[in-house]
Design a protein around this motif. Structure first.
Motif, PDB file in Angstrom:
ATOM      1  N   TYR A  64      23.228  57.605  12.420  1.00  8.26           N
ATOM      2  CA  TYR A  64      24.588  57.666  12.949  1.00  8.26           C
ATOM      3  C   TYR A  64      24.557  57.452  14.464  1.00  8.26           C
ATOM      4  O   TYR A  64      23.646  57.910  15.155  1.00  8.26           O
ATOM      5  CB  TYR A  64      25.230  59.027  12.688  1.00  8.26           C
ATOM      6  N   ASP A  65      25.589  56.803  14.977  1.00  6.27           N
ATOM      7  CA  ASP A  65      25.796  56.698  16.422  1.00  6.27           C
ATOM      8  C   ASP A  65      26.649  57.865  16.909  1.00  6.27           C
ATOM      9  O   ASP A  65      27.547  58.331  16.204  1.00  6.27           O
ATOM     10  CB  ASP A  65      26.510  55.389  16.773  1.00  6.27           C
ATOM     11  N   SER A  66      26.403  58.296  18.124  1.00  8.26           N
ATOM     12  CA  SER A  66      27.269  59.271  18.792  1.00  8.26           C
ATOM     13  C   SER A  66      28.028  58.550  19.905  1.00  8.26           C
ATOM     14  O   SER A  66      27.665  57.438  20.296  1.00  8.26           O
ATOM     15  CB  SER A  66      26.437  60.416  19.369  1.00  8.26           C
ATOM     16  N   PRO A  67      29.092  59.158  20.440  1.00  3.36           N
ATOM     17  CA  PRO A  67      29.839  58.488  21.520  1.00  3.36           C
ATOM     18  C   PRO A  67      28.967  58.139  22.720  1.00  3.36           C
ATOM     19  O   PRO A  67      28.964  57.005  23.195  1.00  3.36           O
ATOM     20  CB  PRO A  67      30.925  59.504  21.873  1.00  3.36           C
ATOM     21  N   LEU A  68      28.223  59.117  23.233  1.00  2.12           N
ATOM     22  CA  LEU A  68      27.304  58.900  24.347  1.00  2.12           C
ATOM     23  C   LEU A  68      25.918  59.390  23.957  1.00  2.12           C
ATOM     24  O   LEU A  68      25.737  60.006  22.901  1.00  2.12           O
ATOM     25  CB  LEU A  68      27.775  59.653  25.596  1.00  2.12           C
ATOM     26  N   VAL A 114      31.941  45.851  17.203  1.00  2.00           N
ATOM     27  CA  VAL A 114      31.069  46.619  16.308  1.00  2.00           C
ATOM     28  C   VAL A 114      31.786  46.834  14.979  1.00  2.00           C
ATOM     29  O   VAL A 114      32.986  47.138  14.955  1.00  2.00           O
ATOM     30  CB  VAL A 114      30.686  47.975  16.937  1.00  2.00           C
ATOM     31  N   THR A 115      31.053  46.687  13.891  1.00  2.00           N
ATOM     32  CA  THR A 115      31.635  46.903  12.562  1.00  2.00           C
ATOM     33  C   THR A 115      30.734  47.820  11.742  1.00  2.00           C
ATOM     34  O   THR A 115      29.517  47.891  11.958  1.00  2.00           O
ATOM     35  CB  THR A 115      31.817  45.581  11.798  1.00  2.00           C
ATOM     36  N   PHE A 116      31.346  48.503  10.790  1.00  2.00           N
ATOM     37  CA  PHE A 116      30.591  49.272   9.803  1.00  2.00           C
ATOM     38  C   PHE A 116      29.948  48.310   8.805  1.00  2.00           C
ATOM     39  O   PHE A 116      30.339  47.139   8.725  1.00  2.00           O
ATOM     40  CB  PHE A 116      31.522  50.235   9.062  1.00  2.00           C
ATOM     41  N   PRO A 117      28.985  48.771   7.992  1.00  5.34           N
ATOM     42  CA  PRO A 117      28.417  47.917   6.949  1.00  5.34           C
ATOM     43  C   PRO A 117      29.472  47.333   6.010  1.00  5.34           C
ATOM     44  O   PRO A 117      29.286  46.246   5.463  1.00  5.34           O
ATOM     45  CB  PRO A 117      27.472  48.860   6.201  1.00  5.34           C
ATOM     46  N   ALA A 213      27.720  57.942   5.528  1.00  4.28           N
ATOM     47  CA  ALA A 213      28.964  57.170   5.601  1.00  4.28           C
ATOM     48  C   ALA A 213      29.211  56.668   7.017  1.00  4.28           C
ATOM     49  O   ALA A 213      30.347  56.602   7.461  1.00  4.28           O
ATOM     50  CB  ALA A 213      30.138  58.033   5.143  1.00  4.28           C
ATOM     51  N   GLY A 214      28.144  56.326   7.710  1.00  8.42           N
ATOM     52  CA  GLY A 214      28.344  55.959   9.107  1.00  8.42           C
ATOM     53  C   GLY A 214      27.587  54.720   9.516  1.00  8.42           C
ATOM     54  O   GLY A 214      27.203  53.888   8.688  1.00  8.42           O
ATOM     55  N   LEU A 215      27.369  54.615  10.801  1.00  6.82           N
ATOM     56  CA  LEU A 215      26.696  53.472  11.389  1.00  6.82           C
ATOM     57  C   LEU A 215      25.700  53.967  12.418  1.00  6.82           C
ATOM     58  O   LEU A 215      26.018  54.827  13.243  1.00  6.82           O
ATOM     59  CB  LEU A 215      27.710  52.555  12.076  1.00  6.82           C
ATOM     60  N   ASN A 236      22.016  44.299  11.761  1.00  9.68           N
ATOM     61  CA  ASN A 236      23.155  43.831  12.557  1.00  9.68           C
ATOM     62  C   ASN A 236      23.731  44.918  13.470  1.00  9.68           C
ATOM     63  O   ASN A 236      24.888  44.856  13.852  1.00  9.68           O
ATOM     64  CB  ASN A 236      24.253  43.301  11.629  1.00  9.68           C
ATOM     65  N   HIS A 237      22.907  45.909  13.796  1.00 14.30           N
ATOM     66  CA  HIS A 237      23.395  46.985  14.658  1.00 14.30           C
ATOM     67  C   HIS A 237      23.603  46.465  16.072  1.00 14.30           C
ATOM     68  O   HIS A 237      22.911  45.542  16.523  1.00 14.30           O
ATOM     69  CB  HIS A 237      22.407  48.145  14.657  1.00 14.30           C
ATOM     70  N   TRP A 238      24.553  47.059  16.807  1.00 18.13           N
ATOM     71  CA  TRP A 238      24.875  46.603  18.158  1.00 18.13           C
ATOM     72  C   TRP A 238      23.719  46.817  19.138  1.00 18.13           C
ATOM     73  O   TRP A 238      23.598  46.097  20.128  1.00 18.13           O
ATOM     74  CB  TRP A 238      26.125  47.323  18.680  1.00 18.13           C
TER      75      TRP A 238
END
Length: 539
Positions: A64-68, A114-117, A213-215, A236-238
């Motif tokens: 999962y990504d966090s905001p910062l 950025v997009t989810f799977p 359920a995340g990215l 394809n992650h940012w």
């Protein structure tokens, strides 16, 4: 025992070299570059708002990504290692940020493209959802948002346009950016979560126990409790470049001796977790060919916990006496073997405001006996149980030293070994008399740390059940203070009160220590202590 785990642990048996080569060596040479990790934990849930296990946190910090994120900088003299410093941050799913209204409002600019799977775009509405869910669903953020940021309702989280979110607080908070780094604020796909809600579970907490359920830079591809967990890089992650290790395999190895043998036989690339490896075993691996030890000071505290609601530990003189009876100069070399340091304040040594000069406590058994006499105790042995967790070797070793010295000042100490689950359950009910506890503050802030360990409202984390109105008021009055001089003055005063009350039997601060193959670099140590694997590679 599951056959997969049984087969894996055959690597510890004599003659395992051939099998080791067949299982491990090809992982780097083949097309899929694999890092194999041994640990002693599992995923309790994949819900970022409510995980409690080390495995749950570590996996979510990678899928999962966090905001910062807390920024890391290279550590001088330790090639391949980078570490966080107080007050330094970098973008995550939020690319940039800025204050408004003198810091009372935080503007978050969401990373575009950025997009989810699933193909759904990540935008301001998605980021608002992660905050709304954290604020309203069962779990940590429902406590942290009101306490740290004074955000108490979703209306304070404002979508300004497709890629801008504003957090509107009543006043600035020194912990705003740190809060944005917590993986509890994980980026989840709202559509996927909402599709799995029920009338009784409007935030899909049950479904998220087993379903991601995340990215993030990795995705979860296998979760077999008690055997192994596997994550694979998101192509394809940012975040670029794509991780060097395309797959990370976490092998569940509950026995520490097995983890040591697997390292020696090069059947695993590193051991992680807490405790992971005890200092004694780390010491035994010094100079081992093909392995290196990475160690830096950390904010994890270990202390003798005295339940202040139970006699005789409700008497400050008794708690002070125990602090004078702790043979810390013997414990440090014989338990930590150089992989930790004496605790001189309940505020960790790496935390702003730490003051090592306040404590008067040094081993002095006669002083301890005198304080027990002042408390009207010491003539008749006082039977007490000292609870420790099975498998936590430093705690087991320290308990024997403590038992010997406490019996000199009037206690009859019975060491009780409990599983981690039992230990936590008994502690939360306040049923321990004495125990050896540990705590690591995910946010490296002194008021955050002091609130959760010493404020009377900190149910479940104030394991001493300590209650002091003066302490509560100092914490409450200064939690959000932005004047650094005033805030640090309050932190100093709090240390003086807490140390004088002898609340903790002060033991040690851990080092953050990992043992791994010598050519592994890109190791990053952040304030929450849990590894991110996306920058690891072979040097």
């Amino acid at each position: 025992m599951d056959s997969d785990r049984r087969d894996f642990l055959k690597l510890t048996a004599a003659g395992a070299a051939t099998l080791t080569m067949s299982v491990i060596a090809p992982s780097i040479a083949q097309e899929t570059r694999t890092l194999t990790v041994a640990w002693d934990t599992d995923i309790d849930t994949l819900d970022p708002a409510s995980f409690k296990s080390i495995g749950g946190y570590t996996i979510q910090a990678n899928i999962y990504d966090s905001p910062l994120m807390w920024k890391v900088d290279p550590v001088a003299g330790k090639p391949g290692l980078a570490q966080s410093k107080p007050g330094e941050f970098e973008g995550g799913i939020v690319e940039s940020w800025s204050p408004e209204k003198d810091g009372a409002t935080l503007i978050l600019n969401v990373r575009k493209g950025v997009t989810f799977p699933s193909g759904k775009p990540v935008n301001a509405a998605v980021v608002k959802y992660l905050f709304d869910r954290g604020l309203q669903s069962p779990g940590y953020m429902r406590i942290l948002f009101p306490r740290l940021l004074r955000i108490t309702k979703p209306e304070q989280i404002e979508v300004r346009d497709d890629y801008t979110v504003a957090l509107n607080m009543p006043a600035p908070s020194p912990m705003t950016l740190d809060t944005m780094c917590l993986i509890n604020n994980a980026l989840l796909d709202p559509d996927e979560v909402k599709a799995n809600t029920t009338a009784d579970d409007p935030w899909a907490t049950s479904w998220l126990k087993r379903n991601p359920a995340g990215l993030g830079p990795y995705k979860l591809v296998k979760n077999e409790p008690g055997v192994e967990i596997v994550i694979e890089a998101q192509k394809n992650h940012w975040r670029k470049p794509t991780p060097f290790f395309e797959r990370v395999v976490f092998k569940f190895v509950p026995n520490e001796a097995d983890r040591v043998l697997l390292l020696k036989r090069k059947a695993v690339d590193m051991v992680v977790g807490r405790p992971g490896l005890s200092p004694r075993n780390v010491k035994s691996l010094e100079g081992e060919q093909g392995l290196k030890i990475v160690t830096v000071p950390d904010t994890t505290c270990h202390w003798l916990c005295m339940n202040s609601q139970k006699e005789p530990f409700n008497n400050p003189k008794v708690r002070q006496a125990i602090n004078y009876a702790i043979p810390i100069q013997a414990i440090i070399p014989n338990v930590l073997f150089g992989y930790g340091a004496e605790m001189k304040s309940p505020v960790p040594s790496l935390t702003p405001g730490h003051d090592p000069s306040i404590s008067p406590f040094k081993y002095n058994i006669e002083k301890a006996k005198a304080l027990m006499a002042e408390a009207g105790l010491g003539k008749t042995p006082i039977a007490v149980d000292l609870a420790i967790r099975v498998g936590w070797q430093p705690h087991e070793q320290a308990s024997v030293w403590l038992q010997t010295e406490l019996e000199k000042i009037g206690f009859k100490v019975n060491i009780v070994k409990e599983t981690d689950a039992t230990f936590r359950q008994v502690a939360s009910k306040g049923d321990h008399q004495l125990s050896i506890e540990s705590w690591q503050s995910w946010i490296n802030d002194p008021l955050y740390h002091l609130f959760f360990n010493f404020h009377s409202a900190a149910k479940g984390t104030n394991t001493a059940f300590y209650s002091n109105p003066d302490v509560d008021k100092l914490i409450d009055d200064n939690m959000h203070e932005t004047d650094k001089t005033k805030r640090m003055a309050a932190v100093k005063k709090l240390q003086e009160i807490i140390i004088n009350d002898g609340v903790w039997g002060m033991l040690w601060y851990d080092n953050w220590t990992r043992v791994m193959r010598t050519d592994l670099v890109g190791i990053e140590k952040r304030w929450d202590t849990f590894e991110r694997y996306f920058n690891m590679k072979l040097g």
